[in-house]
Design a protein around this motif. Structure first.
Motif, PDB file in Angstrom:
ATOM      1  N   PRO A   1       0.787  -1.241   0.000  1.00  0.00           N
ATOM      2  CA  PRO A   1       0.000   0.000   0.000  1.00  0.00           C
ATOM      3  C   PRO A   1       0.818   1.289   0.000  1.00  0.00           C
ATOM      4  O   PRO A   1       0.391   2.280  -0.586  1.00  0.00           O
ATOM      5  N   LEU A   2       1.977   1.280   0.616  1.00  0.00           N
ATOM      6  CA  LEU A   2       2.755   2.517   0.695  1.00  0.00           C
ATOM      7  C   LEU A   2       3.430   2.898  -0.617  1.00  0.00           C
ATOM      8  O   LEU A   2       3.782   4.056  -0.823  1.00  0.00           O
ATOM      9  N   ILE A   3       3.626   1.918  -1.518  1.00  0.00           N
ATOM     10  CA  ILE A   3       4.336   2.212  -2.766  1.00  0.00           C
ATOM     11  C   ILE A   3       3.518   1.927  -4.022  1.00  0.00           C
ATOM     12  O   ILE A   3       3.998   2.126  -5.135  1.00  0.00           O
ATOM     13  N   ALA A   4       2.290   1.480  -3.848  1.00  0.00           N
ATOM     14  CA  ALA A   4       1.463   1.085  -5.002  1.00  0.00           C
ATOM     15  C   ALA A   4       1.290   2.215  -6.014  1.00  0.00           C
ATOM     16  O   ALA A   4       1.168   1.973  -7.215  1.00  0.00           O
ATOM     17  N   HIS A   5       1.309   3.450  -5.551  1.00  0.00           N
ATOM     18  CA  HIS A   5       1.070   4.612  -6.429  1.00  0.00           C
ATOM     19  C   HIS A   5       2.303   5.044  -7.227  1.00  0.00           C
ATOM     20  O   HIS A   5       2.192   5.860  -8.141  1.00  0.00           O
ATOM     21  N   LEU A   6       3.454   4.502  -6.921  1.00  0.00           N
ATOM     22  CA  LEU A   6       4.686   4.937  -7.580  1.00  0.00           C
ATOM     23  C   LEU A   6       4.809   4.262  -8.952  1.00  0.00           C
ATOM     24  O   LEU A   6       4.701   3.046  -9.064  1.00  0.00           O
ATOM     25  N   GLU A   7       5.059   5.063  -9.983  1.00  0.00           N
ATOM     26  CA  GLU A   7       4.991   4.544 -11.353  1.00  0.00           C
ATOM     27  C   GLU A   7       6.343   4.196 -11.970  1.00  0.00           C
ATOM     28  O   GLU A   7       6.396   3.423 -12.914  1.00  0.00           O
ATOM     29  N   THR A   8       7.420   4.767 -11.456  1.00  0.00           N
ATOM     30  CA  THR A   8       8.734   4.519 -12.064  1.00  0.00           C
ATOM     31  C   THR A   8       9.725   4.017 -11.019  1.00  0.00           C
ATOM     32  O   THR A   8       9.545   4.239  -9.817  1.00  0.00           O
ATOM     33  N   VAL A   9      10.783   3.373 -11.505  1.00  0.00           N
ATOM     34  CA  VAL A   9      11.848   2.908 -10.620  1.00  0.00           C
ATOM     35  C   VAL A   9      12.493   4.102  -9.925  1.00  0.00           C
ATOM     36  O   VAL A   9      12.821   4.038  -8.736  1.00  0.00           O
ATOM     37  N   GLU A  10      12.642   5.216 -10.657  1.00  0.00           N
ATOM     38  CA  GLU A  10      13.248   6.418 -10.071  1.00  0.00           C
ATOM     39  C   GLU A  10      12.413   6.943  -8.904  1.00  0.00           C
ATOM     40  O   GLU A  10      12.962   7.325  -7.861  1.00  0.00           O
ATOM     41  N   ALA A  11      11.091   6.965  -9.083  1.00  0.00           N
ATOM     42  CA  ALA A  11      10.202   7.426  -8.005  1.00  0.00           C
ATOM     43  C   ALA A  11      10.288   6.482  -6.807  1.00  0.00           C
ATOM     44  O   ALA A  11      10.300   6.931  -5.652  1.00  0.00           O
TER      45      ALA A  11
END
Length: 173
Positions: free
Chosen positions: A121-131
């Motif tokens: 849940p804490l990282i599900a919204h991140l779209e790129t490896v950089e993010a």
């Protein structure tokens, strides 16, 4: 003796914990699984329905229960568990308990987590490896003072589960 495994998500707490418990002939306890069982819903659902503050409150409550009710277990905690409330103090003062920080680099964590982020849940919204790298870096910076309070620190980068378990054994015995 209880062995409490601490580290960022993706550091190997569950995999290493299960293997370590089997070798030690101890029970294995995953705090997130305890929470899901007692709350009758997944961690993701708890975050979605009740929010992080509610989750952190019950997480502290169940952590204390787990520490009090176990005496010969390997206990894997969520990545944020030691960083909220007085959880790290509870772990440190628990009798017969050894805390172990499974330390991994940002790149290792990112490589392990990126393809499974939908389940986190804490990282599900991140779209790129950089993010994801930026997010992990920020969190590790914030959490390292808690993680580094552990009695033992084991680096997991470029090590197999068996190698990490062997490193833990060498530190414990």
């Amino acid at each position: 003796m209880n062995i409490v495994l601490i580290g960022y998500m993706g550091s190997g707490k569950s995999s290493i914990g299960k293997k370590l418990a089997a070798i030690l002939k101890s029970s294995y306890c995953d705090l997130d699984e305890v929470i899901e069982k007692k709350e009758h819903r997944s961690i993701t659902e708890i975050f979605k329905e009740k929010g992080e503050i509610y989750f952190r409150t019950i997480e502290s409550k169940y952590l204390i229960e787990v520490l009090e009710q176990n005496s010969n277990s390997v206990i894997a905690l969520g990545g944020g568990t030691p960083c909220y409330g007085n959880n790290m103090d509870e772990i440190t003062k628990a009798q017969g308990t050894v805390s172990i920080y499974l330390k991994a680099s940002i790149n290792s964590l990112s490589n392990r987590l990126f393809n499974e982020k939908a389940n986190r849940p804490l990282i599900a919204h991140l779209e790129t490896v950089e993010a994801l790298n930026e997010f992990i870096g920020k969190h590790l910076f914030e959490r390292s003072s808690f993680y580094n309070q552990c009695k033992i620190v084991i680096n997991t980068d470029n090590k197999s589960i068996d190698e990490v378990v062997e490193s833990i054994f060498l530190q414990l015995f």
